[in-house]
Scaffold this active site. Structure first.
Site, PDB file in Angstrom:
ATOM      1  CG  HIS A 114      -1.945  -0.999   1.278  1.00 42.82           C
ATOM      2  ND1 HIS A 114      -3.164  -0.836   0.677  1.00 42.82           N
ATOM      3  CD2 HIS A 114      -1.965  -2.234   1.824  1.00 42.82           C
ATOM      4  CE1 HIS A 114      -3.893  -1.924   0.856  1.00 42.82           C
ATOM      5  NE2 HIS A 114      -3.177  -2.794   1.556  1.00 42.82           N
ATOM      6  CB  ALA A 160      15.575 -18.896   9.934  1.00 46.77           C
ATOM      7  CE  LYS A 166      18.245  -3.023   1.636  1.00 44.03           C
ATOM      8  NZ  LYS A 166      19.212  -2.151   2.198  1.00 44.03           N
ATOM      9  NE  ARG A 180      23.302  -7.000   9.888  1.00 41.73           N
ATOM     10  CZ  ARG A 180      22.795  -7.966  10.646  1.00 41.73           C
ATOM     11  NH1 ARG A 180      21.545  -8.348  10.477  1.00 41.73           N
ATOM     12  NH2 ARG A 180      23.512  -8.577  11.548  1.00 41.73           N
TER      13      ARG A 180
END
Length: 188
Positions: A114, A160, A166, A180
């Site tokens: 959204h 996990a 990204k 990361r």
């Protein structure tokens, strides 16, 4: 009856229930190749679900297709893919999983989100969508979340409980919330 006989009986029963499930979903439009095992799944629009050969799709998988009459809106699963129990796929554009992937249990893959504007109520915010691509030979650890617009490169590993917000290059290990970079994994 001894335990071995009982075990063999239930193994045969599971075999036939899997065959029946595949026939049932094929009648509803599922396209599945040879050697694939499908557990107890939920899929209202199996005509937009494509499953490759020799896959193992465990029980309690939820495949949700947002635009069932749009053939471009689909979930495509490659060959020799394992999908663990209790995974959720929410597709409004396209989710593509390559060959030889290992998707552990309790994974959420969602290509929908959204927008957020200050003066519009949350329930009235416009919906955003972007394709998700998981390339070949990817391992996604249990309880991870893959968000819209992501590409996970070939040979990568997701730890996990990670939230992937990204795209990830080939042969890298990522983990965390948000995920990361951990290290480069070199395949020989």
């Amino acid at each position: 009856m001894n335990p071995t006989t009982i075990g063999l009986f239930f193994n045969k029963l599971n075999y036939f229930s899997n065959k029946f499930r595949i026939i049932f979903f094929k009648i509803k439009g599922l396209q599945v190749k040879k050697g694939t095992r499908i557990g107890k799944i939920s899929c209202e629009w199996p005509n937009n679900l494509f499953v490759g050969s020799d896959c193992d799709i465990q029980n309690n998988i939820d495949f949700r297709i947002g635009s069932p009459f749009n053939k471009e809106c689909n979930i495509t699963i490659g060959d020799r893919v394992f999908i663990g129990r209790c995974c959720e796929f929410v597709c409004s554009t396209k989710i593509k999983i390559g060959n030889d992937c290992f998707i552990a249990s309790n994974i959420t893959i969602i290509d929908t989100g959204h927008e957020y504007a200050k003066h519009i109520k949350i329930k009235n915010q416009p919906i955003t969508t972007a394709k998700i691509t998981i390339e070949d030979d990817v391992w996604i650890g249990t309880s991870s979340v893959i968000l819209q617009g992501i590409t996970i490169g070939k040979g990568s590993i997701i730890g996990a409980g990670s939230v992937i917000n990204k795209s990830i290059p080939e042969y890298e290990i990522w983990a965390g919330v948000p995920a990361r970079f951990i290290k480069k994994e070199y395949k020989t």
